[in-house]
Design a protein around this motif. Sequence first.
Motif, PDB file in Angstrom:
ATOM      1  N   THR B 376     -38.897  30.396  32.361  1.00  0.00           N
ATOM      2  CA  THR B 376     -38.447  29.072  31.938  1.00  0.00           C
ATOM      3  C   THR B 376     -36.943  28.946  32.211  1.00  0.00           C
ATOM      4  OG1 THR B 376     -37.816  29.728  29.699  1.00  0.00           O
ATOM      5  CG2 THR B 376     -40.134  29.131  30.051  1.00  0.00           C
ATOM      6  N   ALA B 377     -36.425  27.761  32.035  1.00  0.00           N
ATOM      7  CA  ALA B 377     -34.996  27.546  32.274  1.00  0.00           C
ATOM      8  C   ALA B 377     -34.146  28.326  31.279  1.00  0.00           C
ATOM      9  CB  ALA B 377     -34.682  26.053  32.194  1.00  0.00           C
ATOM     10  N   GLU B 378     -34.745  28.629  30.114  1.00  0.00           N
ATOM     11  CA  GLU B 378     -33.991  29.354  29.078  1.00  0.00           C
ATOM     12  C   GLU B 378     -34.275  30.851  29.087  1.00  0.00           C
ATOM     13  OE1 GLU B 378     -36.145  26.736  28.207  1.00  0.00           O
ATOM     14  OE2 GLU B 378     -34.513  25.319  28.513  1.00  0.00           O
ATOM     15  N   ASN B 379     -35.401  31.248  29.630  1.00  0.00           N
ATOM     16  CA  ASN B 379     -35.814  32.655  29.560  1.00  0.00           C
ATOM     17  C   ASN B 379     -36.198  33.176  30.940  1.00  0.00           C
ATOM     18  OD1 ASN B 379     -36.765  35.174  28.862  1.00  0.00           O
ATOM     19  ND2 ASN B 379     -38.702  34.436  28.014  1.00  0.00           N
ATOM     20  N   HIS B 380     -35.352  34.055  31.478  1.00  0.00           N
ATOM     21  CA  HIS B 380     -35.630  34.648  32.787  1.00  0.00           C
ATOM     22  C   HIS B 380     -36.226  36.045  32.667  1.00  0.00           C
ATOM     23  CE1 HIS B 380     -33.157  31.965  35.748  1.00  0.00           C
ATOM     24  NE2 HIS B 380     -34.053  31.296  35.052  1.00  0.00           N
ATOM     25  N   PHE B 381     -36.717  36.382  31.472  1.00  0.00           N
ATOM     26  CA  PHE B 381     -37.456  37.636  31.305  1.00  0.00           C
ATOM     27  C   PHE B 381     -38.947  37.306  31.211  1.00  0.00           C
ATOM     28  CE2 PHE B 381     -34.060  40.750  29.419  1.00  0.00           C
ATOM     29  CZ  PHE B 381     -33.374  40.695  30.621  1.00  0.00           C
ATOM     30  N   ARG B 382     -39.767  38.357  31.291  1.00  0.00           N
ATOM     31  CA  ARG B 382     -41.210  38.148  31.367  1.00  0.00           C
ATOM     32  C   ARG B 382     -41.709  37.391  30.138  1.00  0.00           C
ATOM     33  NH1 ARG B 382     -45.156  41.095  34.817  1.00  0.00           N
ATOM     34  NH2 ARG B 382     -46.896  39.641  34.724  1.00  0.00           N
ATOM     35  N   ASN B 383     -42.481  36.362  30.406  1.00  0.00           N
ATOM     36  CA  ASN B 383     -42.894  35.416  29.377  1.00  0.00           C
ATOM     37  C   ASN B 383     -44.254  35.827  28.791  1.00  0.00           C
ATOM     38  OD1 ASN B 383     -43.300  33.182  27.826  1.00  0.00           O
ATOM     39  ND2 ASN B 383     -43.461  31.730  29.527  1.00  0.00           N
ATOM     40  N   VAL B 384     -44.211  36.719  27.788  1.00  0.00           N
ATOM     41  CA  VAL B 384     -45.447  37.167  27.123  1.00  0.00           C
ATOM     42  C   VAL B 384     -45.247  37.115  25.612  1.00  0.00           C
ATOM     43  CG1 VAL B 384     -46.270  38.667  28.996  1.00  0.00           C
ATOM     44  CG2 VAL B 384     -44.694  39.582  27.282  1.00  0.00           C
ATOM     45  N   GLY B 385     -46.334  37.231  24.868  1.00  0.00           N
ATOM     46  CA  GLY B 385     -46.258  37.189  23.411  1.00  0.00           C
ATOM     47  C   GLY B 385     -46.340  38.571  22.799  1.00  0.00           C
ATOM     48  N   THR B 386     -46.309  38.614  21.478  1.00  0.00           N
ATOM     49  CA  THR B 386     -46.333  39.919  20.804  1.00  0.00           C
ATOM     50  C   THR B 386     -47.669  40.652  21.010  1.00  0.00           C
ATOM     51  OG1 THR B 386     -47.039  38.814  18.776  1.00  0.00           O
ATOM     52  CG2 THR B 386     -44.688  39.281  19.008  1.00  0.00           C
ATOM     53  N   ASP B 387     -48.698  39.884  21.415  1.00  0.00           N
ATOM     54  CA  ASP B 387     -49.977  40.556  21.672  1.00  0.00           C
ATOM     55  C   ASP B 387     -49.947  41.351  22.985  1.00  0.00           C
ATOM     56  OD1 ASP B 387     -49.845  38.443  23.369  1.00  0.00           O
ATOM     57  OD2 ASP B 387     -51.817  37.605  22.881  1.00  0.00           O
ATOM     58  N   ALA B 388     -48.789  41.331  23.642  1.00  0.00           N
ATOM     59  CA  ALA B 388     -48.644  42.143  24.864  1.00  0.00           C
ATOM     60  C   ALA B 388     -48.622  43.632  24.523  1.00  0.00           C
ATOM     61  CB  ALA B 388     -47.355  41.766  25.588  1.00  0.00           C
ATOM     62  N   TYR B 389     -48.345  43.944  23.258  1.00  0.00           N
ATOM     63  CA  TYR B 389     -48.250  45.356  22.866  1.00  0.00           C
ATOM     64  C   TYR B 389     -49.545  45.835  22.222  1.00  0.00           C
ATOM     65  CZ  TYR B 389     -43.197  44.878  23.422  1.00  0.00           C
ATOM     66  OH  TYR B 389     -41.948  44.668  23.920  1.00  0.00           O
ATOM     67  N   ILE B 390     -49.851  47.092  22.431  1.00  0.00           N
ATOM     68  CA  ILE B 390     -50.889  47.741  21.643  1.00  0.00           C
ATOM     69  C   ILE B 390     -50.286  49.008  21.038  1.00  0.00           C
ATOM     70  CG2 ILE B 390     -52.796  46.847  23.023  1.00  0.00           C
ATOM     71  CD1 ILE B 390     -52.968  49.618  24.346  1.00  0.00           C
ATOM     72  N   VAL B 391     -50.925  49.519  20.017  1.00  0.00           N
ATOM     73  CA  VAL B 391     -50.427  50.734  19.354  1.00  0.00           C
ATOM     74  C   VAL B 391     -51.379  51.880  19.661  1.00  0.00           C
ATOM     75  CG1 VAL B 391     -49.894  51.797  17.137  1.00  0.00           C
ATOM     76  CG2 VAL B 391     -49.360  49.402  17.515  1.00  0.00           C
ATOM     77  N   VAL B 392     -50.818  53.009  20.092  1.00  0.00           N
ATOM     78  CA  VAL B 392     -51.662  54.170  20.409  1.00  0.00           C
ATOM     79  C   VAL B 392     -51.123  55.412  19.700  1.00  0.00           C
ATOM     80  CG1 VAL B 392     -52.420  53.328  22.650  1.00  0.00           C
ATOM     81  CG2 VAL B 392     -50.322  54.674  22.505  1.00  0.00           C
ATOM     82  N   ARG B 393     -52.028  56.344  19.418  1.00  0.00           N
ATOM     83  CA  ARG B 393     -51.633  57.673  18.968  1.00  0.00           C
ATOM     84  C   ARG B 393     -51.434  58.485  20.242  1.00  0.00           C
ATOM     85  NH1 ARG B 393     -53.336  60.196  14.419  1.00  0.00           N
ATOM     86  NH2 ARG B 393     -51.820  61.719  15.128  1.00  0.00           N
ATOM     87  N   PRO B 394     -50.222  58.824  20.601  1.00  0.00           N
ATOM     88  CA  PRO B 394     -49.995  59.372  21.936  1.00  0.00           C
ATOM     89  C   PRO B 394     -50.315  60.859  22.058  1.00  0.00           C
ATOM     90  CG  PRO B 394     -47.934  59.212  20.759  1.00  0.00           C
ATOM     91  CD  PRO B 394     -48.980  58.666  19.837  1.00  0.00           C
ATOM     92  N   GLY B 395     -50.822  61.190  23.212  1.00  0.00           N
ATOM     93  CA  GLY B 395     -50.925  62.571  23.652  1.00  0.00           C
ATOM     94  C   GLY B 395     -50.118  62.683  24.930  1.00  0.00           C
ATOM     95  N   PRO B 396     -50.398  63.674  25.763  1.00  0.00           N
ATOM     96  CA  PRO B 396     -49.645  63.827  27.003  1.00  0.00           C
ATOM     97  C   PRO B 396     -49.839  62.629  27.950  1.00  0.00           C
ATOM     98  CG  PRO B 396     -50.900  65.804  26.506  1.00  0.00           C
ATOM     99  CD  PRO B 396     -51.345  64.760  25.542  1.00  0.00           C
ATOM    100  N   VAL B 397     -48.866  62.444  28.835  1.00  0.00           N
ATOM    101  CA  VAL B 397     -48.969  61.408  29.863  1.00  0.00           C
ATOM    102  C   VAL B 397     -49.494  62.051  31.146  1.00  0.00           C
ATOM    103  CG1 VAL B 397     -47.682  59.758  31.276  1.00  0.00           C
ATOM    104  CG2 VAL B 397     -47.079  60.089  28.869  1.00  0.00           C
ATOM    105  N   VAL B 398     -50.615  61.544  31.622  1.00  0.00           N
ATOM    106  CA  VAL B 398     -51.215  62.083  32.850  1.00  0.00           C
ATOM    107  C   VAL B 398     -51.354  60.950  33.855  1.00  0.00           C
ATOM    108  CG1 VAL B 398     -53.217  63.244  33.843  1.00  0.00           C
ATOM    109  CG2 VAL B 398     -52.479  63.812  31.517  1.00  0.00           C
ATOM    110  N   LYS B 399     -50.698  61.099  34.999  1.00  0.00           N
ATOM    111  CA  LYS B 399     -50.719  60.083  36.052  1.00  0.00           C
ATOM    112  C   LYS B 399     -50.460  58.690  35.488  1.00  0.00           C
ATOM    113  CE  LYS B 399     -53.405  62.659  39.331  1.00  0.00           C
ATOM    114  NZ  LYS B 399     -54.598  62.800  40.140  1.00  0.00           N
ATOM    115  N   GLY B 400     -49.373  58.566  34.754  1.00  0.00           N
ATOM    116  CA  GLY B 400     -48.940  57.266  34.267  1.00  0.00           C
ATOM    117  C   GLY B 400     -49.673  56.756  33.046  1.00  0.00           C
ATOM    118  N   THR B 401     -50.650  57.527  32.572  1.00  0.00           N
ATOM    119  CA  THR B 401     -51.478  57.050  31.473  1.00  0.00           C
ATOM    120  C   THR B 401     -51.280  57.913  30.231  1.00  0.00           C
ATOM    121  OG1 THR B 401     -53.139  56.347  33.081  1.00  0.00           O
ATOM    122  CG2 THR B 401     -53.855  56.545  30.786  1.00  0.00           C
ATOM    123  N   ILE B 402     -50.961  57.260  29.108  1.00  0.00           N
ATOM    124  CA  ILE B 402     -50.838  57.994  27.846  1.00  0.00           C
ATOM    125  C   ILE B 402     -52.236  58.337  27.372  1.00  0.00           C
ATOM    126  CG2 ILE B 402     -50.090  57.866  25.452  1.00  0.00           C
ATOM    127  CD1 ILE B 402     -48.030  55.748  26.367  1.00  0.00           C
TER     128      ILE B 402
END
Lengths: 290, 406
Positions: B376-402
Amino acid sequence: MVTTLWAGLSIGAVYALVAIAYNIVFIGTRVFNFAQAYILMVGTFIAVEAASRFDLPLGVAIVVCAVAGALIGAVEEFIAVRPLARKGSHNELVTTLGIGVILSGIALVLWGSEPRAMPYLKEFGVLDVLGGRVTVGELSLIVVAIVVGVGMWLLSTRTSIGLTALATSEDRDAAMLRGVNVRGLATGAFALAGALVGAVAPLVATKTYATYHLGEGLAVKAFLVLALGGFGSMLGSLLAAGIVGILEMFAARYLGSDWQNITVFVLLLIVLVVLPHGLFSRGKAQERVV
Amino acid sequence: MVSKILGPAVALTTAAALVLTGCAADDGGTGGTGGEASGGTYTVYASLSLTGALAGSSKAQQESLEIAVDSINANGGIAGEQVELIIVDDQLDPTKAVTLLQEQIDKEAPDLVIHGVSSAVTLAMLPLLTRNEILSIGTTYANAINDPATYPYAFGTNPVVALDPQAAAELFADEGYTKIAYLGANDALGQSIAEAFAAELPGKGFELVQEAYAPTDLDMTAQLQRLQAGNPDALIIQGYGSASGYALESRTKLGWDIPTYGDGGLGNGNNLALISSEADWNNLYLRVFPINTAERKVTGTTAFEYLTSELEKRGSSFDQLMQLYTHLWDGLYVVKQAVEQAGSKDAAAVAEALENLEPLSGESPYLTFPEFNSYTAENHFRNVGTDAYIVVRPGPVVKGTIESIE
């Protein structure tokens, strides 16, 4: 409070080990070897390789790292210090720093920018000691720093090789006339200091990990410890490192993290103004108080 | 003697930092992927920090850029022009980044600039880019970068910093937390994130206590003890690299088994796989984009399969979070869309198109999020909402994937 104390002492132990290695070279050659902390950094990577790639026991890893450290130290003396001997102007400050930068670059190329974990001693977890929590790795670091500090103090004051190094440091020409192999002594000092930081690298890495920029911060803090404790003073370095570590942790705990470095540098400023030769120097004209 | 040593030594200690960051390669290290120009060339200039603390994530971005350029060129380029990629190593040094960019502009102004991997570098480059009316895009996301009035041609592939605290506030409210502790770095990005949390959480009824650490700190025990004394319900750790490990290990040492939340930075690279023990994962959660987890929705799309198979073919270490590979892929593709929509390479025209993106026909080429909402004219960062995030219990990262441990 005791947990904070253990944390301060363990950080101080890391500073002390580098500062003691600085002192070994300084006593033997009057050179301030900026690369010392970077040799430690290389040692941490070798230790990680020894543990994770070759599955070597800790004792073997310590020997491998000590040999590697000694070799790097000896080579450094040969290519970055010996050619400048007796030319004055302390050009070694630049060349030893250059060696440090080169070692960082080599580590970055060989092992990358990501930190690497040290598996040794992890299985022992955390202990409750005197009412505070401390890891076995941290406790080992504190004990090793004290043993090494006292041991090096005894070596430099109670043995012929230590007194020879002192004599060479005080008057190189007189020492040569007395038949002292000053070149061999210089190489030996660099190799011994390299071996020391190499040998303790596996232990240090249990706290700091292996990361290519480890040397930068440690070089500065260990120099600060040296200035506080008095150049050439083994026991001074040991005590000053403890003070710096404890001060850092207690300032962060009770004043806030913004004060962590401020308090340490204020202390350095005060000490250098009041006691320019360090906290544990005995006399104004004396810069080496072994 | 001591004073003779002290003077130069102190100066050299300071100089060391300059030497470490200032030893410039003569040519800045060019490389990348070009292609046969059919109707001209679309030049993309990428300022990456291939040496320095962010070398790992920079390498990932370099690989994704090269693969994206190959993909775009194989499909007709941008508006019929083959893309030429110029990559320079700014060594995480803002001054060097600006110098290299000026040299490139003096030679030939690029059509698009990837404006660095650290916010400090980006902020140094933006005035020069704006003056020369050059379009730029990047992954850096300090608040000051997202200022369309000052930098009208600069865009980001990440959402605004404030989005993460907003998502965290929703999560904490659901969990019934009232007092939150925050530990973060005192560098530019860390402060920016800390300010975002300070702006968001108290207004939503949370009590927030914050502590910072310096990037050179080797132990976080004292900072965590200070936070622990406030008896919070949850802890947020912001950090990257070894600092993340020090924080997690210090928390374990204190036996402080409090619910602990980190962001993608904490989970990136080998932070969790290598520098923390299993004990450090107790009660640890990450708020991340789904692209970094097995829950991603783009698996099986042409774009995702092409990117990941090319990374494999090239022998990539593939050791960073997936978003490090997808952000700039998306960045190049959205610029391609905007240039073709605008029918012009002119920065102002493309910027206007980016603010008014039209729906694409066919399969989406975008990966981080499958849909690319208009800027938008006011926001030049990615236009997404808070539902863009998910919560995970992390383990090791393998090939880009938690790999979640749940």
